[in-house]
Design a protein around this motif. Structure first.
Motif, PDB file in Angstrom:
ATOM      1  N   UNK A  61       0.854  -1.190   0.000  1.00 51.01           N
ATOM      2  CA  UNK A  61       0.000   0.000   0.000  1.00 51.01           C
ATOM      3  C   UNK A  61       0.888   1.237   0.000  1.00 51.01           C
ATOM      4  N   UNK A  62       0.490   2.239  -0.788  1.00 53.35           N
ATOM      5  CA  UNK A  62       1.223   3.496  -0.804  1.00 53.35           C
ATOM      6  C   UNK A  62       0.288   4.578  -1.329  1.00 53.35           C
ATOM      7  N   UNK A  63       0.713   5.812  -1.136  1.00 51.79           N
ATOM      8  CA  UNK A  63      -0.090   6.935  -1.618  1.00 51.79           C
ATOM      9  C   UNK A  63       0.435   7.408  -2.974  1.00 51.79           C
ATOM     10  N   UNK A  64      -0.482   7.509  -3.935  1.00 56.17           N
ATOM     11  CA  UNK A  64      -0.143   7.916  -5.301  1.00 56.17           C
ATOM     12  C   UNK A  64      -0.871   9.221  -5.614  1.00 56.17           C
ATOM     13  N   UNK A  65      -0.108  10.172  -6.177  1.00 55.61           N
ATOM     14  CA  UNK A  65      -0.699  11.480  -6.469  1.00 55.61           C
ATOM     15  C   UNK A  65      -1.613  11.393  -7.682  1.00 55.61           C
ATOM     16  N   UNK A  66      -2.840  11.862  -7.488  1.00 52.15           N
ATOM     17  CA  UNK A  66      -3.816  11.861  -8.561  1.00 52.15           C
ATOM     18  C   UNK A  66      -3.632  13.127  -9.414  1.00 52.15           C
ATOM     19  N   UNK A 102      -3.288  13.072  -2.908  1.00 53.85           N
ATOM     20  CA  UNK A 102      -2.700  11.742  -2.739  1.00 53.85           C
ATOM     21  C   UNK A 102      -3.795  10.762  -2.334  1.00 53.85           C
ATOM     22  N   UNK A 103      -3.828   9.619  -3.018  1.00 55.69           N
ATOM     23  CA  UNK A 103      -4.820   8.582  -2.753  1.00 55.69           C
ATOM     24  C   UNK A 103      -4.095   7.295  -2.354  1.00 55.69           C
ATOM     25  N   UNK A 104      -4.700   6.564  -1.431  1.00 60.23           N
ATOM     26  CA  UNK A 104      -4.118   5.287  -1.018  1.00 60.23           C
ATOM     27  C   UNK A 104      -4.387   4.231  -2.100  1.00 60.23           C
ATOM     28  N   UNK A 105      -3.327   3.508  -2.483  1.00 54.89           N
ATOM     29  CA  UNK A 105      -3.391   2.495  -3.542  1.00 54.89           C
ATOM     30  C   UNK A 105      -3.001   1.133  -2.971  1.00 54.89           C
ATOM     31  N   UNK A 106      -3.775   0.107  -3.325  1.00 61.24           N
ATOM     32  CA  UNK A 106      -3.414  -1.282  -3.010  1.00 61.24           C
ATOM     33  C   UNK A 106      -2.872  -1.898  -4.299  1.00 61.24           C
ATOM     34  N   UNK A 107      -1.599  -2.260  -4.280  1.00 56.78           N
ATOM     35  CA  UNK A 107      -0.885  -2.724  -5.480  1.00 56.78           C
ATOM     36  C   UNK A 107      -0.558  -4.210  -5.332  1.00 56.78           C
TER      37      UNK A 107
END
Length: 486
Positions: A96-101, A106-111
């Motif tokens: 999980x990390x935050x990716x800039x939209x 910044x949104x939390x992403x499950x990769x």
């Protein structure tokens, strides 16, 4: 014209590969998730259209390691570590990390990343799919915050219950200010003026005048009356422990701190904190108290996390704080913070009209607790009560009545007041004995002699003086009272 069979097979395989790649890209671009691919060299070589729409960047900007530019700086190191370690081990990963939209949020992403292999089993890189889990993450954080708040309230309730049990064992049975004298009417008028506000109140007066009763009246008339008023005797707590008692501590804050403990300030949140004998606070604790008054927050021992508190402070002292400020033992800025609304509580000498009412109130109290049936007071006792100077004030009066009732054998009470000169006749030696410190010392000594120096237990000095045994021992140390052995 002859056709080379091997060349034809190669062209057919290449066509199939191109067809399969085009098909994959078409599917990937229509998928409701963010998809990326990386080659064996660890560099990304594909991002689907939803990814590009999410970041607002071009494919060329994301290729290679360009995608990492949009990862939150606080998450980047952990993200790359997971990616590279998994890549080298050829194992799937979830992170999980935050990716800039595209809108800079910044949104939390499950990769989810998995290794991929070609038809011959050769490692071909990684493919990953990502989903936005920000709302779920927020709900999880809200749930954790709610659970933490429930635990805090549970701990506070436990501490309040413990505190109330202790208070029930140590508080006097008085629950109101007794008297009709002009001095008492003046006090009650001041109480009515300030009770409904959150102004800090400083109660000034001699020992035993009933400053705690005035504090209780202030609290009971305030909007905070639904919660218990928390009391702290600043002189009764050992210096080494007073900071922990007031501000609380974390587990392991110091040797012997085996558990977390909330302090009196947290316990008094949304209520009133009564600081009795505030002039006895050590200098370092005065600094922290000043911060509470200015910033409305505390820090537990062993923690740097500020905790907001909503507290109304009522302080009391029998000291001349202005003199203490001049002598450098009390902070000037703290004095001005406490002295917002000063109330001078009168001595018993200033309200002699209230003596009969007070005496009968105490008689009624001890009739119940001692099983007595006192109906009258001897005339010489009434005269002695009116002429005695009462240096120990209401507290001394209560103790004198209690002693008289303990030894009373009939319905008529005879009261023996301490042997001093009548009111208004003061010699130099007597004047010295009437200072607050010397009077308190002499009174404690007389009770200790009466109990053969027994401090604790039934009919011990602490019980007769109606104070906590630890408080009495603390006062004995401060006043230099020690038993002389023959």
């Amino acid at each position: 014209m002859s056709v080379n069979k091997n060349n034809l097979l190669s062209e057919l395989e290449a066509g199939e590969a191109e067809s399969g790649e085009a098909c994959f890209r078409a599917v990937a671009n229509s998928a409701p998730v963010l998809i990326w691919m990386a080659g064996p060299d660890k560099l990304c070589n594909f991002f689907n259209q939803p990814w590009l729409n999410f970041t607002g960047r071009t494919l060329d900007q994301e290729m290679g390691n360009g995608w990492a530019e949009n990862v939150h700086p606080d998450d980047l190191a952990g993200c790359l570590e997971t990616y590279l370690e998994s890549f080298d081990a050829r194992r799937p990963f979830v992170m999980q990390y935050r990716l800039r939209r595209h809108d800079d949020e910044y949104r939390w992403i499950l990769d989810n990343g998995v290794p991929r292999f070609d038809a011959q089993g050769n490692f071909a890189g990684y493919i990953g799919s990502c989903v936005d889990i920000t709302e779920g993450k927020q709900r999880e954080e809200e749930l954790q915050a709610a659970l933490a708040e429930v635990k805090r309230l549970k701990d506070q309730l436990h501490q309040e219950n413990e505190y109330l049990r202790q208070e029930a064992n140590t508080q006097l049975s008085q629950d109101k200010i007794v008297g009709q004298s002009p001095a008492i009417r003046r006090i009650l008028a001041q109480v009515d003026q300030v009770a409904a506000t959150d102004a800090t109140v400083l109660l000034l007066g001699e020992t035993g005048t009933g400053k705690e009763m005035v504090a209780s009246a202030l609290h009971d008339r305030s909007p905070r009356r639904e919660r218990v008023m928390v009391r702290v005797n600043c002189a009764a707590i050992p210096t080494a422990l007073i900071e922990s008692e007031l501000f609380g501590r974390e587990k392991g804050a110091y040797t012997g701190a085996l558990s977390k403990q909330i302090g009196r300030f947290e316990l008094a949140d949304n209520s009133t904190l009564f600081l009795d004998e505030v002039g006895e606070l050590p200098a370092d604790v005065q600094v922290k108290l000043l911060r509470v008054l200015e910033e409305k927050c505390i820090e537990r021992l062993g923690s740097s996390k500020p905790i907001k508190v909503d507290i109304r402070i009522i302080a009391a002292t029998n000291k001349d704080l202005e003199k203490s400020v001049r002598e450098g033992t009390f902070r000037k800025d703290l004095y001005y913070r406490l002295n917002v609304f000063p109330i001078s509580v009168p001595s018993l000498r200033e309200r002699r009209e209230d003596l009969p009412q007070l005496v009968w109130m105490f008689i009624g109290e001890f009739n119940q607790t001692l099983g007595k049936n006192i109906e009258s007071i001897s005339s010489d006792s009434l005269e002695a009560i009116q002429h005695y100077d009462w240096p120990g004030n209401v507290r001394e009066l209560r103790n004198v009545i209690e002693r008289a009732m303990i030894i009373a054998t009939g319905p008529r009470l005879k009261i023996e007041v301490p042997k001093t000169k009548p009111f208004g006749i003061v010699s130099g030696a007597t004047a010295r004995s009437l200072t607050i410190r010397d009077t308190e010392r002499d009174h404690i000594l007389s009770v200790l002699e009466m109990t053969n120096w027994r401090v604790r237990g039934k009919n011990g000095a602490a019980e007769i003086l109606a104070i906590n045994p630890s408080t009495l021992e603390s006062r004995m140390t401060k006043l230099g009272i020690t038993r002389k052995h023959a």
